[in-house]
Design a protein around this motif. Structure first.
Motif, PDB file in Angstrom:
ATOM      1  N   MET A  42       0.843  -1.185   0.000  1.00 36.26           N
ATOM      2  CA  MET A  42       0.000   0.000   0.000  1.00 36.26           C
ATOM      3  C   MET A  42       0.887   1.246   0.000  1.00 36.26           C
ATOM      4  SD  MET A  42      -1.327  -0.010   3.962  1.00 36.26           S
ATOM      5  CE  MET A  42      -1.958   1.647   3.847  1.00 36.26           C
ATOM      6  N   PRO A  43       0.420   2.370  -0.561  1.00 34.74           N
ATOM      7  CA  PRO A  43       1.238   3.587  -0.610  1.00 34.74           C
ATOM      8  C   PRO A  43       1.504   4.113   0.803  1.00 34.74           C
ATOM      9  CG  PRO A  43      -0.610   3.702  -2.141  1.00 34.74           C
ATOM     10  CD  PRO A  43      -0.844   2.505  -1.277  1.00 34.74           C
ATOM     11  N   LEU A  44       2.688   4.660   1.002  1.00 35.45           N
ATOM     12  CA  LEU A  44       3.021   5.255   2.285  1.00 35.45           C
ATOM     13  C   LEU A  44       2.276   6.579   2.458  1.00 35.45           C
ATOM     14  CD1 LEU A  44       6.893   4.708   2.435  1.00 35.45           C
ATOM     15  CD2 LEU A  44       5.167   3.572   3.842  1.00 35.45           C
ATOM     16  N   SER A  45       1.987   6.924   3.720  1.00 35.38           N
ATOM     17  CA  SER A  45       1.355   8.204   4.034  1.00 35.38           C
ATOM     18  C   SER A  45       2.310   9.335   3.672  1.00 35.38           C
ATOM     19  CB  SER A  45       1.023   8.264   5.525  1.00 35.38           C
ATOM     20  OG  SER A  45       0.766   9.592   5.914  1.00 35.38           O
ATOM     21  N   PRO A  46       1.793  10.474   3.223  1.00 34.84           N
ATOM     22  CA  PRO A  46       2.651  11.632   2.932  1.00 34.84           C
ATOM     23  C   PRO A  46       3.327  12.190   4.183  1.00 34.84           C
ATOM     24  CG  PRO A  46       0.326  12.236   2.773  1.00 34.84           C
ATOM     25  CD  PRO A  46       0.379  10.734   2.880  1.00 34.84           C
ATOM     26  N   ARG A  47       2.921  11.712   5.369  1.00 35.50           N
ATOM     27  CA  ARG A  47       3.562  12.161   6.603  1.00 35.50           C
ATOM     28  C   ARG A  47       4.896  11.473   6.856  1.00 35.50           C
ATOM     29  NH1 ARG A  47      -1.597  11.085   8.179  1.00 35.50           N
ATOM     30  NH2 ARG A  47      -0.907   9.202   9.267  1.00 35.50           N
ATOM     31  N   VAL A  48       5.188  10.402   6.125  1.00 36.85           N
ATOM     32  CA  VAL A  48       6.430   9.670   6.364  1.00 36.85           C
ATOM     33  C   VAL A  48       7.604  10.451   5.776  1.00 36.85           C
ATOM     34  CG1 VAL A  48       7.713   7.556   5.887  1.00 36.85           C
ATOM     35  CG2 VAL A  48       5.250   7.450   6.354  1.00 36.85           C
ATOM     36  N   PRO A  49       8.573  10.834   6.601  1.00 41.49           N
ATOM     37  CA  PRO A  49       9.721  11.607   6.106  1.00 41.49           C
ATOM     38  C   PRO A  49      10.593  10.758   5.182  1.00 41.49           C
ATOM     39  CG  PRO A  49       9.524  11.745   8.506  1.00 41.49           C
ATOM     40  CD  PRO A  49       8.627  10.635   8.061  1.00 41.49           C
ATOM     41  N   ASP A  50      11.408  11.442   4.349  1.00 41.83           N
ATOM     42  CA  ASP A  50      12.330  10.705   3.492  1.00 41.83           C
ATOM     43  C   ASP A  50      13.508  10.193   4.309  1.00 41.83           C
ATOM     44  OD1 ASP A  50      14.782  12.620   3.184  1.00 41.83           O
ATOM     45  OD2 ASP A  50      13.038  13.897   2.840  1.00 41.83           O
ATOM     46  N   LEU A  51      14.201   9.232   3.781  1.00 43.63           N
ATOM     47  CA  LEU A  51      15.299   8.589   4.504  1.00 43.63           C
ATOM     48  C   LEU A  51      16.409   9.562   4.852  1.00 43.63           C
ATOM     49  CD1 LEU A  51      15.537   5.253   2.484  1.00 43.63           C
ATOM     50  CD2 LEU A  51      14.875   5.484   4.883  1.00 43.63           C
TER      51      LEU A  51
END
Length: 302
Positions: free
Chosen positions: A1-10
Motif C-alpha cells: 500500500m502507498p506510504l502516508s505523505p507524513r512519512v519523512p524521506d530517509l
C-alpha cells in the motif's frame, strides 16, 4: 500500500539520527556533506511532516524532544534497513559489472572491437569480456535471447524487437584482384556491376544485406548473380585476389590489402554504398554498466 505523505524521506531521518548522535546540527551537517542552513531546512521540513518538534536547540548544541527521541528510535531500524538495501544493490551492480557478453558481426568484431576493447579495459580493468562473432542476423538473435548484453551489426535494418543506434559509418567497396580487367579502371558503372557474377557472403550477413538493398535502390528489378558464397571475409579476399571473381566488402576489411596492392577497388558510379554500423539491444531497455560504457566508447569519432 502507498506510504502516508507524513512519512519523512530517509535522508531527513538519517540526518536526525546524526544530530542526536553528534549532539550538534552543525557537526551533523558536516558529516552529511551539506551546509548548516540546509540541515536546518531538512529538520524543519521533517517537523512539518510529523507535526511535532523533534529537536531542542540550546547553546550547547541540539538534543531530541521526547517525540524526537521516539521518532529516532523508530527511524533507526528504517535507516539500517535502507543501508542493507544499499549494500545489496551495490553487490548486484558489482556482479553485473564483473562480466560483459558482446555479440558483433564479423567486420565489426575484427576491425573495430579490438580498439573499443582496449578503451573499455582502461575504464573497467576487472570486467571479464566475452565476444561472440557472427553475421548480423545471428547477433540480433543472441541479443534477443539474452546471450549478449549488447550487440553490433552492419545490416541496414534490425528486428522489430530491437532498438538500434548508429555508432559508426562505413562504405562498401567493389574489390578485384590485380589481374582482373577492372583493376586497370578508375571506375565502373552500377549496371556493369549488376551484370557481373560476384562472390558473396552468406545469407544474413550485414555486408550482403546492405549491398543488395543498395543495388535494388539503384537498379530496380535487380537480382543477385552469385558465383560463389563464402561465410568468411578472409576467404572471400583470398578468392578475389586469386582472380576468381569480384566481391563487395567493407572498407574496414580491405584497407590493408588496398594499401599493399593485393586488391584493387574501382569506384562505382550511380550507386550509394555508404552504410551505418549500429549498436542493438532489446526494445524498451537501455544498456547498463559495462555495456553502457562500451556503447559510449563505440560512438566516439575514430
Amino acid at each position: 500500500m502507498p506510504l502516508s505523505p507524513r512519512v519523512p524521506d530517509l535522508g531527513a531521518l538519517d540526518l536526525l539520527l546524526s544530530v542526536i548522535e553528534l549532539g550538534s546540527l552543525g557537526r551533523a551537517a558536516q558529516a552529511h556533506g551539506i551546509s548548516q542552513p540546509s540541515a536546518s531546512s531538512r529538520i524543519r521540513y521533517l517537523e512539518q511532516l510529523v507535526g511535532v518538534p523533534v529537536l531542542e536547540r540550546t547553546t550547547l548544541g541540539s538534543r531530541p524532544t521526547a517525540a524526537g527521541a521516539l521518532i529516532a528510535e523508530w527511524a533507526r531500524d528504517v535507516v539500517e534497513a535502507a543501508a542493507r538495501l544499499d549494500a545489496g544493490i551495490d553487490t548486484l551492480r558489482a556482479q553485473r559489472d564483473s562480466r560483459l557478453r558482446v555479440a558483433a558481426s564479423q567486420t565489426i568484431a575484427e576491425y573495430l572491437f579490438p580498439k573499443w576493447l582496449m578503451a573499455l579495459r582502461a575504464r573497467m580493468p576487472d570486467t571479464s569480456i566475452a565476444l561472440v562473432s557472427g553475421n548480423s542476423a545471428e547477433v540480433g538473435k543472441a541479443v534477443l535471447e539474452g546471450r549478449a548484453g549488447i550487440g553490433f551489426v552492419e545490416s541496414p535494418s534490425v528486428p522489430r524487437d530491437l532498438e538500434s543506434h548508429v555508432v559508426a559509418r562505413d562504405r562498401l567497396l567493389v574489390v578485384v584482384g590485380p589481374g582482373h580487367r577492372w583493376a586497370r579502371r578508375s571506375e565502373i558503372s552500377a549496371q556493369e556491376l549488376a551484370d557481373t557474377a560476384l562472390i558473396y557472403r552468406e545469407g544474413g550477413s550485414g555486408t550482403r544485406i546492405s549491398f543488395e538493398k543498395a543495388m535494388i535502390r539503384g537498379i530496380p528489378g535487380w537480382k543477385p548473380n552469385v558465383l560463389l558464397e563464402l561465410s568468411s571475409t578472409t576467404a572471400i579476399k583470398t578468392a578475389v585476389a586469386e582472380g576468381v571473381a569480384p566481391a563487395v566488402l567493407s572498407s574496414l576489411a580491405v584497407a590493408s590489402e588496398l594499401a599493399d596492392g593485393s586488391l584493387i577497388s574501382p569506384a562505382v558510379t550511380g550507386l550509394d554504398l555508404d552504410r551505418s554500423l549500429r549498436a542493438v539491444w532489446p526494445k524498451g531497455q537501455r544498456p547498463t554498466g559495462p555495456a553502457r560504457d562500451l556503447y559510449t566508447i563505440a560512438r566516439r569519432p575514430a
